[in-house]
Design an enzyme around this catalytic site. Structure first.
Site, PDB file in Angstrom:
ATOM      1  N   LYS A  15      -1.387  -3.710 -14.599  1.00  0.00           N
ATOM      2  CA  LYS A  15      -1.918  -4.737 -15.515  1.00  0.00           C
ATOM      3  C   LYS A  15      -2.901  -4.129 -16.506  1.00  0.00           C
ATOM      4  O   LYS A  15      -2.855  -4.419 -17.690  1.00  0.00           O
ATOM      5  CB  LYS A  15      -2.647  -5.854 -14.738  1.00  0.00           C
ATOM      6  CG  LYS A  15      -1.788  -6.582 -13.737  1.00  0.00           C
ATOM      7  CD  LYS A  15      -2.549  -7.723 -13.078  1.00  0.00           C
ATOM      8  CE  LYS A  15      -3.744  -7.302 -12.216  1.00  0.00           C
ATOM      9  NZ  LYS A  15      -3.394  -6.563 -10.994  1.00  0.00           N
ATOM     10  N   ARG A  90      -7.151 -15.300  -9.806  1.00  0.00           N
ATOM     11  CA  ARG A  90      -6.663 -14.659  -8.583  1.00  0.00           C
ATOM     12  C   ARG A  90      -6.609 -15.621  -7.409  1.00  0.00           C
ATOM     13  O   ARG A  90      -6.213 -15.217  -6.313  1.00  0.00           O
ATOM     14  CB  ARG A  90      -7.608 -13.519  -8.215  1.00  0.00           C
ATOM     15  CG  ARG A  90      -7.130 -12.138  -8.642  1.00  0.00           C
ATOM     16  CD  ARG A  90      -8.273 -11.201  -8.373  1.00  0.00           C
ATOM     17  NE  ARG A  90      -7.901  -9.878  -8.005  1.00  0.00           N
ATOM     18  CZ  ARG A  90      -7.986  -8.836  -8.837  1.00  0.00           C
ATOM     19  NH1 ARG A  90      -8.320  -9.004 -10.086  1.00  0.00           N
ATOM     20  NH2 ARG A  90      -7.742  -7.634  -8.396  1.00  0.00           N
ATOM     21  N   ARG A 128      -4.516   6.878  -8.625  1.00  0.00           N
ATOM     22  CA  ARG A 128      -5.105   6.512  -9.924  1.00  0.00           C
ATOM     23  C   ARG A 128      -6.421   7.255 -10.204  1.00  0.00           C
ATOM     24  O   ARG A 128      -7.285   7.377  -9.332  1.00  0.00           O
ATOM     25  CB  ARG A 128      -5.377   5.003  -9.942  1.00  0.00           C
ATOM     26  CG  ARG A 128      -6.188   4.559 -11.134  1.00  0.00           C
ATOM     27  CD  ARG A 128      -6.053   3.099 -11.392  1.00  0.00           C
ATOM     28  NE  ARG A 128      -6.231   2.264 -10.222  1.00  0.00           N
ATOM     29  CZ  ARG A 128      -5.887   0.979 -10.202  1.00  0.00           C
ATOM     30  NH1 ARG A 128      -5.347   0.409 -11.249  1.00  0.00           N
ATOM     31  NH2 ARG A 128      -6.094   0.272  -9.094  1.00  0.00           N
ATOM     32  N   ARG A 162     -11.715   5.445  -8.539  1.00  0.00           N
ATOM     33  CA  ARG A 162     -12.359   4.165  -8.206  1.00  0.00           C
ATOM     34  C   ARG A 162     -12.714   4.092  -6.730  1.00  0.00           C
ATOM     35  O   ARG A 162     -11.922   4.463  -5.868  1.00  0.00           O
ATOM     36  CB  ARG A 162     -11.409   3.016  -8.536  1.00  0.00           C
ATOM     37  CG  ARG A 162     -11.489   2.583  -9.972  1.00  0.00           C
ATOM     38  CD  ARG A 162     -10.442   1.568 -10.298  1.00  0.00           C
ATOM     39  NE  ARG A 162     -10.402   0.425  -9.383  1.00  0.00           N
ATOM     40  CZ  ARG A 162      -9.731  -0.690  -9.645  1.00  0.00           C
ATOM     41  NH1 ARG A 162      -9.067  -0.816 -10.788  1.00  0.00           N
ATOM     42  NH2 ARG A 162      -9.719  -1.680  -8.792  1.00  0.00           N
ATOM     43  N   ARG A 173      -6.934  -4.794  -0.196  1.00  0.00           N
ATOM     44  CA  ARG A 173      -6.684  -5.458  -1.489  1.00  0.00           C
ATOM     45  C   ARG A 173      -5.272  -6.021  -1.535  1.00  0.00           C
ATOM     46  O   ARG A 173      -5.044  -7.093  -2.104  1.00  0.00           O
ATOM     47  CB  ARG A 173      -6.904  -4.464  -2.642  1.00  0.00           C
ATOM     48  CG  ARG A 173      -8.384  -4.193  -2.880  1.00  0.00           C
ATOM     49  CD  ARG A 173      -8.597  -2.914  -3.648  1.00  0.00           C
ATOM     50  NE  ARG A 173      -8.143  -3.012  -5.023  1.00  0.00           N
ATOM     51  CZ  ARG A 173      -7.813  -1.947  -5.774  1.00  0.00           C
ATOM     52  NH1 ARG A 173      -7.889  -0.729  -5.263  1.00  0.00           N
ATOM     53  NH2 ARG A 173      -7.447  -2.115  -7.011  1.00  0.00           N
TER      54      ARG A 173
HETATM   55  P1  AMP Z   1      -9.210  -5.072 -10.328  1.00  0.00           P
HETATM   56  O1  AMP Z   1      -9.776  -3.998 -11.178  1.00  0.00           O
HETATM   57  O2  AMP Z   1      -8.619  -6.200 -11.141  1.00  0.00           O
HETATM   58  O3  AMP Z   1      -8.251  -4.569  -9.276  1.00  0.00           O
HETATM   59  O4  AMP Z   1     -10.448  -5.728  -9.538  1.00  0.00           O
HETATM   60  C1  AMP Z   1     -11.247  -4.964  -8.661  1.00  0.00           C
HETATM   61  C2  AMP Z   1     -12.045  -5.873  -7.724  1.00  0.00           C
HETATM   62  O5  AMP Z   1     -12.903  -6.740  -8.501  1.00  0.00           O
HETATM   63  C3  AMP Z   1     -11.210  -6.829  -6.883  1.00  0.00           C
HETATM   64  O6  AMP Z   1     -10.701  -6.195  -5.712  1.00  0.00           O
HETATM   65  C4  AMP Z   1     -12.235  -7.908  -6.578  1.00  0.00           C
HETATM   66  O7  AMP Z   1     -13.153  -7.487  -5.583  1.00  0.00           O
HETATM   67  C5  AMP Z   1     -13.001  -8.021  -7.896  1.00  0.00           C
HETATM   68  N1  AMP Z   1     -12.335  -8.994  -8.809  1.00  0.00           N
HETATM   69  C6  AMP Z   1     -11.682  -8.716  -9.975  1.00  0.00           C
HETATM   70  N2  AMP Z   1     -11.184  -9.835 -10.529  1.00  0.00           N
HETATM   71  C7  AMP Z   1     -11.511 -10.846  -9.693  1.00  0.00           C
HETATM   72  C8  AMP Z   1     -11.260 -12.255  -9.700  1.00  0.00           C
HETATM   73  N3  AMP Z   1     -10.535 -12.852 -10.672  1.00  0.00           N
HETATM   74  N4  AMP Z   1     -11.768 -12.981  -8.682  1.00  0.00           N
HETATM   75  C9  AMP Z   1     -12.477 -12.422  -7.689  1.00  0.00           C
HETATM   76  N5  AMP Z   1     -12.728 -11.100  -7.607  1.00  0.00           N
HETATM   77  C10 AMP Z   1     -12.257 -10.314  -8.590  1.00  0.00           C
END
Ligand code: AMP
Length: 217
Positions: A15, A90, A128, A162, A173
């Site tokens: 994404k 989410r 990554r 990360r 996750r």
């Molecule tokens: P991402 O980079 O989108 O994979 O997000 C990394 C982490 O940020 C996730 O595993 C969550 O802990 C937090 N996070 C990101 N977006 C959301 C969301 N829409 N709602 C809740 N937590 C989020």
């Protein structure tokens, strides 16, 4: 009518890569809640520490806090027209909150699912690496971090792995995704708002399909 382009897909589906390409090539601003939360790690407040802990555990930040952040960020000048949401919504609650925000902002929601097989997802995440200077995303298996376009990047010094891309966080996750986020696929499908893209391909092939679908809505 301006659109809210929701990019959906499991963690590791690509994404972020696609959102960055859309921003670069079509000039549509991308808002990534994950990036916003990661930036919070630079501030040493109790809230920032709590968010870091939640992320490292592979859990989700509470809906109301996430919504506040999305509302504030998308209320800024650059989001007056269409914008892309990467990693939001989410949960079903977030999807409801986004409906309200869309009607307040006078925009229409369109969802695009990047569909990727499980084995590919795990490699995408554990492999990554991200350039700390320009944000370009690499992968040890698929796109080795050799060099960035910009000379100032210097990947030897500035390559980020990360904190939540280790095996244990990745496992959690993916569980969180299955439980909380996957039901949103049905949610948008029922509304006739979901388009699917085969994400088991290289980023340019995925981008070509995605751009066509976005142009058609
Ligand atoms: P991402 O980079 O989108 O994979 O997000 C990394 C982490 O940020 C996730 O595993 C969550 O802990 C937090 N996070 C990101 N977006 C959301 C969301 N829409 N709602 C809740 N937590 C989020």
């Amino acid at each position: 009518m301006s659109k809210i382009i929701v990019l959906m897909g499991a963690p590791g589906a690509g994404k972020g890569t696609q959102a960055r390409l859309l921003q670069e090539r079509k000039g549509i601003p991308q808002i990534s809640t994950g990036d916003i939360f990661r930036e919070m790690k630079n501030s040493d407040t109790p809230l920032a520490r709590e968010v870091q802990k939640i992320m490292a555990d592979g859990r989700l930040v509470p809906d109301d806090l996430t919504f506040k952040i999305v509302k504030e960020r998308t209320g800024r000048e650059d989001c007056k027209g269409s914008y892309i949401l990467d990693g939001y919504p989410r949960t079903e609650v977030q999807a409801q909150q986004l409906e309200e925000l869309a009607s307040e902002q006078g925009k229409e929601i369109e969802a695009f699912l990047i569909d990727v097989d499980r084995e590919v997802l795990e490699k995408r995440m554990t492999g990554r690496r991200t350039c700390a200077v320009c944000g370009e995303i690499f992968n040890l298996y698929f796109k080795p971090p050799v060099k960035c376009e910009r000379p100032e990047c210097d990947l030897e010094k500035n390559l980020i792995h990360r904190a939540d891309d280790n095996e244990e966080s990745v496992r959690q996750r993916l569980i969180t995704y299955e439980e909380k986020t996957k039901p949103l696929i049905d949610y948008y499908e029922r509304k006739g708002k979901l388009r699917r893209i085969d994400g088991n391909r290289d980023p340019e092939a995925i981008y070509a399909d995605l751009e066509k679908l976005i142009d058609a809505v």
